[in-house]
Structures are given as structure tokens and as C-alpha cells.
Design a protein around this motif. Structure first.
Motif, mmCIF file in Angstrom:
data_model
loop_
_atom_site.group_PDB
_atom_site.id
_atom_site.type_symbol
_atom_site.label_atom_id
_atom_site.label_comp_id
_atom_site.label_asym_id
_atom_site.label_seq_id
_atom_site.Cartn_x
_atom_site.Cartn_y
_atom_site.Cartn_z
ATOM 1 N N ARG A 8 0.822 -1.211 0.000
ATOM 2 C CA ARG A 8 0.000 0.000 0.000
ATOM 3 C C ARG A 8 0.856 1.261 0.000
ATOM 4 O O ARG A 8 0.546 2.230 -0.679
ATOM 5 C CB ARG A 8 -0.929 0.008 1.214
ATOM 6 C CG ARG A 8 -2.047 -0.974 1.121
ATOM 7 C CD ARG A 8 -2.918 -0.911 2.337
ATOM 8 N NE ARG A 8 -3.977 -1.892 2.269
ATOM 9 C CZ ARG A 8 -4.860 -2.101 3.218
ATOM 10 N NH1 ARG A 8 -4.818 -1.399 4.330
ATOM 11 N NH2 ARG A 8 -5.795 -3.015 3.076
ATOM 12 N N ARG A 47 3.938 1.599 -1.179
ATOM 13 C CA ARG A 47 4.557 1.770 -2.502
ATOM 14 C C ARG A 47 3.541 2.298 -3.496
ATOM 15 O O ARG A 47 3.844 3.200 -4.296
ATOM 16 C CB ARG A 47 5.158 0.455 -2.979
ATOM 17 C CG ARG A 47 6.482 0.116 -2.301
ATOM 18 C CD ARG A 47 7.192 -1.037 -2.989
ATOM 19 N NE ARG A 47 6.444 -2.287 -2.918
ATOM 20 C CZ ARG A 47 6.558 -3.187 -1.956
ATOM 21 N NH1 ARG A 47 7.397 -2.984 -0.971
ATOM 22 N NH2 ARG A 47 5.859 -4.294 -1.980
ATOM 23 N N LEU A 48 2.327 1.774 -3.479
ATOM 24 C CA LEU A 48 1.268 2.272 -4.378
ATOM 25 C C LEU A 48 0.950 3.732 -4.093
ATOM 26 O O LEU A 48 0.782 4.526 -5.024
ATOM 27 C CB LEU A 48 -0.010 1.423 -4.220
ATOM 28 C CG LEU A 48 -0.016 0.073 -4.905
ATOM 29 C CD1 LEU A 48 -1.265 -0.713 -4.521
ATOM 30 C CD2 LEU A 48 0.066 0.237 -6.404
ATOM 31 N N PHE A 49 0.889 4.098 -2.849
ATOM 32 C CA PHE A 49 0.608 5.473 -2.463
ATOM 33 C C PHE A 49 1.667 6.416 -3.038
ATOM 34 O O PHE A 49 1.360 7.466 -3.597
ATOM 35 C CB PHE A 49 0.556 5.593 -0.937
ATOM 36 C CG PHE A 49 0.476 6.997 -0.432
ATOM 37 C CD1 PHE A 49 -0.718 7.694 -0.486
ATOM 38 C CD2 PHE A 49 1.608 7.623 0.080
ATOM 39 C CE1 PHE A 49 -0.803 9.007 -0.028
ATOM 40 C CE2 PHE A 49 1.530 8.918 0.553
ATOM 41 C CZ PHE A 49 0.338 9.612 0.494
ATOM 42 N N TRP A 50 2.943 6.036 -2.936
ATOM 43 C CA TRP A 50 4.020 6.894 -3.415
ATOM 44 C C TRP A 50 4.092 6.931 -4.927
ATOM 45 O O TRP A 50 4.482 7.941 -5.512
ATOM 46 C CB TRP A 50 5.364 6.474 -2.823
ATOM 47 C CG TRP A 50 5.525 7.021 -1.442
ATOM 48 C CD1 TRP A 50 5.444 6.343 -0.272
ATOM 49 C CD2 TRP A 50 5.736 8.403 -1.101
ATOM 50 N NE1 TRP A 50 5.583 7.203 0.782
ATOM 51 C CE2 TRP A 50 5.767 8.481 0.300
ATOM 52 C CE3 TRP A 50 5.887 9.569 -1.827
ATOM 53 C CZ2 TRP A 50 5.970 9.674 0.984
ATOM 54 C CZ3 TRP A 50 6.100 10.766 -1.157
ATOM 55 C CH2 TRP A 50 6.131 10.817 0.228
ATOM 56 N N ARG A 51 3.715 5.832 -5.589
ATOM 57 C CA ARG A 51 3.704 5.834 -7.061
ATOM 58 C C ARG A 51 2.587 6.706 -7.595
ATOM 59 O O ARG A 51 2.755 7.368 -8.613
ATOM 60 C CB ARG A 51 3.517 4.410 -7.592
ATOM 61 C CG ARG A 51 4.763 3.567 -7.478
ATOM 62 C CD ARG A 51 4.555 2.209 -8.081
ATOM 63 N NE ARG A 51 5.556 1.295 -7.603
ATOM 64 C CZ ARG A 51 5.361 0.022 -7.368
ATOM 65 N NH1 ARG A 51 4.173 -0.513 -7.590
ATOM 66 N NH2 ARG A 51 6.332 -0.734 -6.923
ATOM 67 N N GLN A 52 1.456 6.695 -6.931
ATOM 68 C CA GLN A 52 0.307 7.483 -7.393
ATOM 69 C C GLN A 52 0.464 8.957 -7.048
ATOM 70 O O GLN A 52 -0.114 9.802 -7.707
ATOM 71 C CB GLN A 52 -0.988 6.942 -6.782
ATOM 72 C CG GLN A 52 -1.323 5.571 -7.282
ATOM 73 C CD GLN A 52 -2.503 4.963 -6.542
ATOM 74 O OE1 GLN A 52 -2.980 5.534 -5.576
ATOM 75 N NE2 GLN A 52 -2.937 3.795 -6.987
ATOM 76 N N GLY A 53 1.188 9.256 -5.979
ATOM 77 C CA GLY A 53 1.324 10.644 -5.508
ATOM 78 C C GLY A 53 2.368 11.352 -6.257
ATOM 79 O O GLY A 53 2.433 12.337 -6.833
#
Length: 170
Positions: free
Chosen positions: A162, A164-170
Motif C-alpha cells: 500500500r 509503494r502504491l501510495f508513493w507511485r500514485q502521488g
């Protein structure tokens, strides 16, 4: 009959104490290498690496005395922490205990890596170290096979995904 009850109570107490002891050992395992490296970097920054060859060259009993020294030096600090807790300063006392534990682990880890060859030349130390290592590994294997540990690892992996996904999307 009495011996069976005593044995059952001792086994139950052993199982009860195994978890806090395992958590302490896990902290030591987790912190051992990173804290040792941090202390090495600190020694290099302070230009104290000249001490290490001298420590490595110590004879076995001098190495043992040096290895035990942090334990003796931290005892008054831990007593101070208990005094603080007893005088309504629980957070400060807890912070002192945690700081002493982290600093003590760092110093002991570094000293052990430097003195281990000398210490293992003492037959009784080598024997105790081998038994301790075998017991610790068995305890950690038991803890790591338990459902709370496996659940915690699964939660950690889920949160890491979660994050890693948060940082990729942000």
C-alpha cells in the motif's frame, strides 16, 4: 501428583515468559547489525577507529571484561529510569530505558563483533555461546512459525504494498 502439578505450572510459566523473551531477542536480532554499523560510523566520524585493532588484540579475559563493561555502566542508568517511573515521570523513565536499551545494544553488538574471536578461545564461553545460539534459534523458529508472527508478516507486506502504491500514485 505434586511433582506433576509443579511441572505443569513451570511449563505454563515457561510458555508465558517465552513471548516477552522472544520479543526482546527479536529486538536484539533486528537491532544488532544496524546499530553496530551506526556505532562504527560514529567511531569513524569521531576518528576513533584506531581503538578497534587494540580491542581485537585483547587476550580472552580482558576481552570478557570489556564486553561486560557496558552492562555494568548501564545499571545506574536503568536504576535512574526506575526512580523516575517511581516518582511519577513514567514517560521520561520509559524514554531513558528505551534509550539505554538501544545504546547498550549498539555498544554490546560492536564490542562482541570485535571481541568474539578472543571470547571463543575460552572453552566455557564457547560452550555457553553454542548452547545459547541453539536455544535462541529454536525459540525464534517457534515464534516465527506461530500464527501471530505469520499474521504480522502478512500485515507488514500488505502495508508495504500500500505504501509503494501510495508513493507511485502521488
Amino acid at each position: 501428583m505434586r511433582h506433576r502439578i509443579e511441572r505443569t505450572l513451570l511449563q505454563a510459566l515457561g510458555r508465558l515468559l517465552a513471548w516477552p523473551l522472544a520479543l526482546l531477542i527479536l529486538f536484539e536480532e533486528w537491532g544488532w547489525e544496524p546499530l553496530q554499523r551506526a556505532l562504527l560510523r560514529l567511531a569513524q566520524a569521531l576518528r576513533l577507529e584506531w581503538i578497534e585493532p587494540r580491542i581485537r588484540a585483547l587476550p580472552p579475559y580482558a576481552a570478557l571484561a570489556l564486553f561486560l563493561l557496558p552492562t555494568l555502566l548501564l545499571l545506574p542508568v536503568k536504576l535512574l529510569a526506575l526512580w523516575l517511573i517511581g516518582h511519577q515521570h513514567a514517560l521520561l523513565g520509559g524514554a531513558v530505558i528505551v534509550t539505554a536499551k538501544v545504546a547498550g545494544t549498539a555498544v554490546v553488538a560492536r564490542l562482541f563483533s570485535l571481541t568474539q574471536p578472543a571470547l571463543l578461545r575460552l572453552d566455557w564461553f564457547a560452550s555457553l555461546y553454542l548452547r545459547w545460539t541453539a536455544w535462541k534459534n529454536a525459540l525464534l523458529a517457534h515464534v516465527r512459525a506461530s500464527w501471530p508472527w505469520r499474521w504480522g508478516r502478512a500485515m507488514k507486506r500488505q502495508w508495504q504494498r500500500r505504501w509503494r502504491l501510495f508513493w507511485r500514485q502521488g
